[in-house]
Write a protein that holds these residues in place. Structure first.
Motif, short mmCIF file in Angstrom:
data_model
loop_
_atom_site.label_atom_id
_atom_site.label_comp_id
_atom_site.label_asym_id
_atom_site.label_seq_id
_atom_site.Cartn_x
_atom_site.Cartn_y
_atom_site.Cartn_z
N ILE A 62 7.10 -0.66 -15.18
CA ILE A 62 5.68 -1.02 -14.08
C ILE A 62 5.93 -2.23 -13.63
N TYR A 63 6.60 -3.43 -14.77
CA TYR A 63 6.69 -4.37 -14.37
C TYR A 63 7.94 -4.13 -12.82
N ALA A 64 9.29 -3.84 -13.56
CA ALA A 64 10.16 -3.76 -12.59
C ALA A 64 10.00 -2.90 -10.81
N GLY A 65 8.82 -2.35 -11.19
CA GLY A 65 8.76 -1.51 -9.80
C GLY A 65 9.72 -0.58 -9.54
N THR A 66 10.01 0.07 -11.08
CA THR A 66 10.50 1.06 -10.98
C THR A 66 9.92 2.24 -11.50
N LEU A 67 9.07 2.06 -11.69
CA LEU A 67 8.38 4.13 -12.36
C LEU A 67 7.18 4.54 -11.16
N ASP A 68 7.63 5.56 -11.41
CA ASP A 68 7.18 6.75 -9.85
C ASP A 68 5.96 6.81 -10.53
N PRO A 69 4.81 6.53 -9.37
CA PRO A 69 3.42 6.82 -9.44
C PRO A 69 2.87 7.79 -10.26
N PRO B 29 1.83 6.44 -16.58
CA PRO B 29 0.45 6.82 -17.56
C PRO B 29 -1.19 6.45 -16.52
N GLN B 30 -1.03 4.86 -16.49
CA GLN B 30 -2.26 4.43 -16.33
C GLN B 30 -2.68 4.86 -14.46
N ILE B 31 -2.18 4.96 -14.01
CA ILE B 31 -2.76 5.51 -12.84
C ILE B 31 -2.99 7.04 -12.45
N GLN B 32 -2.02 7.30 -13.31
CA GLN B 32 -2.03 9.41 -13.24
C GLN B 32 -4.13 9.22 -13.98
N LYS B 33 -4.11 7.86 -14.66
CA LYS B 33 -5.73 8.50 -15.80
C LYS B 33 -6.93 7.90 -14.56
N GLY C 231 0.73 -1.33 -0.24
CA GLY C 231 -0.28 -0.02 0.17
C GLY C 231 1.20 1.39 0.11
N THR C 232 0.61 1.90 -0.65
CA THR C 232 0.97 3.48 -1.12
C THR C 232 -0.06 4.49 -1.07
N LEU C 233 0.45 5.75 -0.56
CA LEU C 233 -0.66 6.72 0.05
C LEU C 233 -0.39 7.87 -0.90
N LEU C 234 -0.99 7.83 -1.76
CA LEU C 234 -0.31 8.88 -3.06
C LEU C 234 -1.35 10.30 -2.23
#
Length: 402
Positions: free
Chosen positions: A379-386, A390-394, A203-206
């Protein structure tokens, strides 16, 4: 009189030929039986006991093949081919040598020291990119950024990356000595291997009081850990949720059902139909989580991950963002074979709360957001910041519009 003598002679002559022919047949039959008994004793016995061509073929290879055949490899190849020949893309064979790792993966646990490793470009050692919290490597004082240059006295230059990785593995409770390079100085550290539970929900709070919950799979402990992650985010102030099941391979149906029961109101959650035609329906009770929700999916969202997203969408509890899912609608049961190998065999179908089977179809997101290969890899490697996803931002944008 002459005619009578001719008939008698003809009869005697025919009888002689019959007797001689019969004797030839008896000799040939005896020779044939002798050949089978002497030349192929194992095959003959197995042919007598079985009409199964695989049994006979195995005996022929074992007894008559001129080379040295590894019968374990032969049987593994045959088993793999049999499952493959069903045409089912979801059923698969597991060799005995891989069953332990397969079952560990299902339990979200493994025996090791708790490090994530990568190969050094010059093969000078093993780079430790992460240390698992609570693992024995952390307890022994190993740090991310350390480089393992030898394992139990055997150096990387001598045996290479793969052999060193194998040496680090071992049975629970045993010890391994790692030679660590840190800040230009080498030191030996003894680490005890132990069973390590891998986290399944993160879990991560955005910003905007939005909780992001990444569900790695639906194997052991998924429901418990996901609920705990949600409750922790709510205590931190989360008012909306995004579930990330991208690259989620699925897992146990009962874990998915338990989580959906926590999230959704009373009603049908999940239906299965097995090979016998028997139907089972899982239901939710009246209690639910009343929060705006979104689900992220992609082409590597399988099985329980797809049905999880579908159930939330069909209940009107969430919208789906991302890319078309894989379409896995069959479920498998793993059977252990006598030699310790196993087969995960499709024995039934899954259906969504509204009665849809997703096999070969998958889910089309409410909001389609494609990404390129480089973004998908990050995304798969977990290295992309939220903030750069683009999918998280959408998903955030859609949530904020509600």
């Amino acid at each position: 009189m002459k005619e009578k003598l001719k008939r008698i002679w003809a009869y005697v002559s025919d009888a002689g030929r019959v007797k001689r022919f019969a004797s030839y047949v008896l000799v040939a039959a005896a020779a044939s039986a002798l050949t089978v008994a002497v030349l192929l004793p194992t095959v003959a016995r197995k042919m007598a006991l079985s009409n199964n061509k695989l049994t006979i073929l195995s005996a022929l290879i074992e007894e008559r093949y001129i080379g040295d055949a590894d019968m374990t490899k032969v049987e593994d190849a045959a088993a793999h081919a049999m499952i493959s020949a069903t045409g089912d893309r979801w059923s698969f064979y597991i060799p005995a040598s891989e069953m332990g790792a397969y079952m560990e993966q299902k339990e979200n646990a493994y025996v090791g020291i708790g490090i994530t490793i990568t190969r050094q470009e010059d093969d000078s050692g093993i780079y430790i990119s992460a240390v698992t919290p609570g693992g024995s490597a952390e307890e022994a004082g190993i740090l991310a950024g350390d480089v393992i240059v030898a394992v139990d006295g055997q150096s990387s230059s001598e045996i290479g990356f793969d052999a060193m990785s194998d040496l680090i593995r071992g049975e629970e409770g045993t010890q391994v000595t790692l030679t660590i390079l840190r800040d230009g100085t080498q030191q030996d550290i003894v680490v005890t291997r132990k069973r390590i539970q891998t986290p399944v929900a993160i879990g991560t709070l955005l910003e905007g009081n939005i909780g992001l919950v990444e569900i790695v799979n639906f194997n052991a402990n998924c429901a418990k850990e996901t609920v705990a992650a949600i409750e922790a985010l709510r205590q931190q102030g989360a008012e909306k949720l995004i579930f990330d099941v991208r690259f989620n391979p699925g897992g146990y149906a009962h874990e998915m059902v338990e989580l959906l029961d926590y999230l959704l109101p009373e009603g049908d959650l999940f239906r299965t139909v097995e090979y016998t035609g028997k139907e089972s329906v899982e239901k939710s009770d009246a209690s639910c989580l009343n929060m705006p929700m979104m689900v992220l999916v992609n082409g590597s969202s399988y099985s329980a991950a797809e049905f999880f997203a579908a159930a939330l969408e069909e209940y009107g509890a969430a919208k789906i963002v991302g890319e078309q899912t894989s379409g896995k609608g069959f479920y498998q049961v793993t059977y252990t074979l006598p030699d310790g190998s196993g087969v995960a065999l499709s024995i039934g179908k899954y259906y969504t709360p509204n009665g849809k089977c997703l096999e070969g179809i998958g889910l089309t997101p409410n909001v389609v957001v494609p990404v390129d290969e480089a973004t998908a890899a990050a995304i798969y490697a977990g290295t992309l910041d939220p903030a750069a996803d683009p999918q998280i931002q959408k998903a955030i944008a859609v949530l904020n519009q509600q």
